[in-house]
Design a protein around this motif. Structure first.
Motif, PDB file in Angstrom:
ATOM      1  N   UNK A 103       3.246  27.728 -20.122  1.00  0.00           N
ATOM      2  CA  UNK A 103       4.432  27.023 -20.621  1.00  0.00           C
ATOM      3  C   UNK A 103       5.446  27.997 -21.191  1.00  0.00           C
ATOM      4  N   UNK A 104       4.949  28.979 -21.911  1.00  0.00           N
ATOM      5  CA  UNK A 104       5.846  29.978 -22.511  1.00  0.00           C
ATOM      6  C   UNK A 104       6.585  30.761 -21.432  1.00  0.00           C
ATOM      7  N   UNK A 105       5.861  31.158 -20.377  1.00  0.00           N
ATOM      8  CA  UNK A 105       6.485  31.922 -19.295  1.00  0.00           C
ATOM      9  C   UNK A 105       7.477  31.073 -18.508  1.00  0.00           C
ATOM     10  N   UNK A 106       7.137  29.804 -18.301  1.00  0.00           N
ATOM     11  CA  UNK A 106       7.976  28.947 -17.469  1.00  0.00           C
ATOM     12  C   UNK A 106       9.210  28.438 -18.205  1.00  0.00           C
ATOM     13  N   UNK A 107       9.021  27.965 -19.441  1.00  0.00           N
ATOM     14  CA  UNK A 107      10.107  27.298 -20.158  1.00  0.00           C
ATOM     15  C   UNK A 107      10.617  28.065 -21.371  1.00  0.00           C
ATOM     16  N   UNK A 108       9.932  29.124 -21.740  1.00  0.00           N
ATOM     17  CA  UNK A 108      10.354  29.890 -22.904  1.00  0.00           C
ATOM     18  C   UNK A 108      10.053  29.215 -24.227  1.00  0.00           C
ATOM     19  N   UNK A 109       9.176  28.197 -24.216  1.00  0.00           N
ATOM     20  CA  UNK A 109       8.857  27.481 -25.445  1.00  0.00           C
ATOM     21  C   UNK A 109       7.398  27.704 -25.829  1.00  0.00           C
ATOM     22  N   UNK A 110       7.137  27.689 -27.116  1.00  0.00           N
ATOM     23  CA  UNK A 110       5.765  27.753 -27.605  1.00  0.00           C
ATOM     24  C   UNK A 110       5.132  26.374 -27.466  1.00  0.00           C
ATOM     25  N   UNK A 111       3.803  26.354 -27.543  1.00  0.00           N
ATOM     26  CA  UNK A 111       3.092  25.085 -27.377  1.00  0.00           C
ATOM     27  C   UNK A 111       1.981  24.950 -28.411  1.00  0.00           C
ATOM     28  N   UNK A 112       1.799  23.726 -28.866  1.00  0.00           N
ATOM     29  CA  UNK A 112       0.656  23.345 -29.690  1.00  0.00           C
ATOM     30  C   UNK A 112      -0.148  22.362 -28.835  1.00  0.00           C
ATOM     31  N   UNK A 113      -1.378  22.739 -28.504  1.00  0.00           N
ATOM     32  CA  UNK A 113      -2.144  21.964 -27.532  1.00  0.00           C
ATOM     33  C   UNK A 113      -3.425  21.397 -28.128  1.00  0.00           C
ATOM     34  N   UNK A 114      -3.796  20.215 -27.640  1.00  0.00           N
ATOM     35  CA  UNK A 114      -5.083  19.619 -27.929  1.00  0.00           C
ATOM     36  C   UNK A 114      -5.851  19.441 -26.637  1.00  0.00           C
ATOM     37  N   UNK A 115      -7.093  18.986 -26.753  1.00  0.00           N
ATOM     38  CA  UNK A 115      -7.951  18.778 -25.587  1.00  0.00           C
ATOM     39  C   UNK A 115      -8.261  17.294 -25.420  1.00  0.00           C
ATOM     40  N   UNK A 116      -8.853  16.975 -24.285  1.00  0.00           N
ATOM     41  CA  UNK A 116      -9.315  15.620 -24.001  1.00  0.00           C
ATOM     42  C   UNK A 116     -10.642  15.424 -24.737  1.00  0.00           C
ATOM     43  N   UNK A 117     -10.587  14.818 -25.905  1.00  0.00           N
ATOM     44  CA  UNK A 117     -11.764  14.663 -26.750  1.00  0.00           C
ATOM     45  C   UNK A 117     -12.558  13.420 -26.358  1.00  0.00           C
ATOM     46  N   UNK A 118     -13.863  13.574 -26.254  1.00  0.00           N
ATOM     47  CA  UNK A 118     -14.745  12.455 -25.927  1.00  0.00           C
ATOM     48  C   UNK A 118     -15.948  12.491 -26.868  1.00  0.00           C
ATOM     49  N   UNK A 119     -16.587  11.321 -27.059  1.00  0.00           N
ATOM     50  CA  UNK A 119     -17.809  11.313 -27.850  1.00  0.00           C
ATOM     51  C   UNK A 119     -18.999  11.685 -26.972  1.00  0.00           C
ATOM     52  N   UNK A 120     -20.191  11.654 -27.556  1.00  0.00           N
ATOM     53  CA  UNK A 120     -21.350  12.107 -26.783  1.00  0.00           C
ATOM     54  C   UNK A 120     -21.737  11.143 -25.670  1.00  0.00           C
TER      55      UNK A 120
END
Length: 276
Positions: A103-120
């Motif tokens: 994202x930084x290389x493509x758009x020049x913006x920083x990113x705050x990312x999360x993941x696809x969280x699932x239970x057990x």
């Protein structure tokens, strides 16, 4: 960064997963006054792995304060905040970092990312994808109280207003630019706050739908349900006063605060009944 409090049930597995993860150069555990075996488990793992250091707080200053302590003790250009009940895969963090770098290389913006969280059991955690709270809308429409955003599996990176604090990854330069977590929160809503300020600073907030991580959810909080519910509602009130209240009239401000605190006894009773 891993913040612990009475996390003995999961911290051993959490840390072993982090130690095995690709690209992890530092692990910081900040313990908020645990009175179970959490710290003994962390100490044992620290002896096994020089990347792991810990800070043992004498009391519990809160999640936000502890996260900031861990970040200050680290020199890494990338920061990942991982709950002690999150079990990352070997490639989870390196894939999140690759997404953010692209994202930084493509758009020049920083990113705050999360993941696809699932239970057990594989059920998705709604908190992984959220919109910003609109408290005035909540007064008019109870359905507006749900912040969950449906997953869009057609895209790898799904833009959202906020991700869950159970697992966040962002560059240090962004974390420093927004002055880290707001230490005025004790527990809950500090992740909504961090994401909102990241967006205001021009960063992207998104969930990596192709990075799935098991989140056992609420392991530490089960031992003190009333404490958790109190600070959850206090955090929501702080968030409202910080972001929305300045744009609302006095009557609306009072009505929203009344709504938040009127819900507290019911939520506390429900949490008490669910407690082991």
């Amino acid at each position: 960064m891993v913040v612990t409090y009475r996390s003995a049930d999961t911290i051993d597995t959490c840390l072993r997963r982090l130690r095995a993860a690709v690209g992890v150069t530092e692990i910081r555990v900040i313990d908020n006054g645990s009175d179970d075996d959490t710290l003994a488990i962390v100490q044992r793992q620290a002896l096994e792995d020089p990347r792991l250091r810990f800070i043992a707080n004498a009391d519990n200053p809160g999640f936000a304060v502890a996260c900031n302590q861990g970040a200050a003790d680290s020199a890494s250009p990338w920061l990942a905040f991982v709950n002690p009940d999150c079990l990352v895969e070997t490639d989870s963090l390196v894939r999140l970092r690759a997404h953010a770098s692209a994202l930084r290389l493509r758009d020049g913006t920083h990113a705050l990312l999360g993941a696809d969280l699932v239970d057990d059991a594989g059920m998705r955690d709604g908190a992984a994808r959220r919109r910003d709270p609109d408290f005035a809308a909540m007064l008019r429409r109870p359905a507006a109280r749900r912040l969950d955003v449906p997953a869009d599996d057609g895209i790898a990176l799904q833009p959202v207003d906020a991700v869950s604090g159970a697992l966040m990854l962002l560059p240090r330069v962004l974390f420093d630019a927004i002055a880290g977590f707001d230490a005025g929160y004790r527990l809950h809503a500090e992740d909504l706050d961090l994401c909102r300020r990241a967006c205001q600073a021009g960063a992207r907030v998104a969930v990596a739908n192709d990075v799935r991580v098991v989140h056992l959810r609420g392991v530490s909080s089960r031992s003190r349900p009333l404490f958790v519910e109190w600070h959850k509602h206090r955090g929501l009130a702080r968030y409202f006063l910080k972001f929305e209240a300045p744009h609302r009239g006095l009557v609306m401000r009072l009505a929203v605060l009344a709504m938040i605190w009127a819900r507290f006894p019911f939520a506390a009773l429900s949490a008490q009944r669910r407690a082991p």
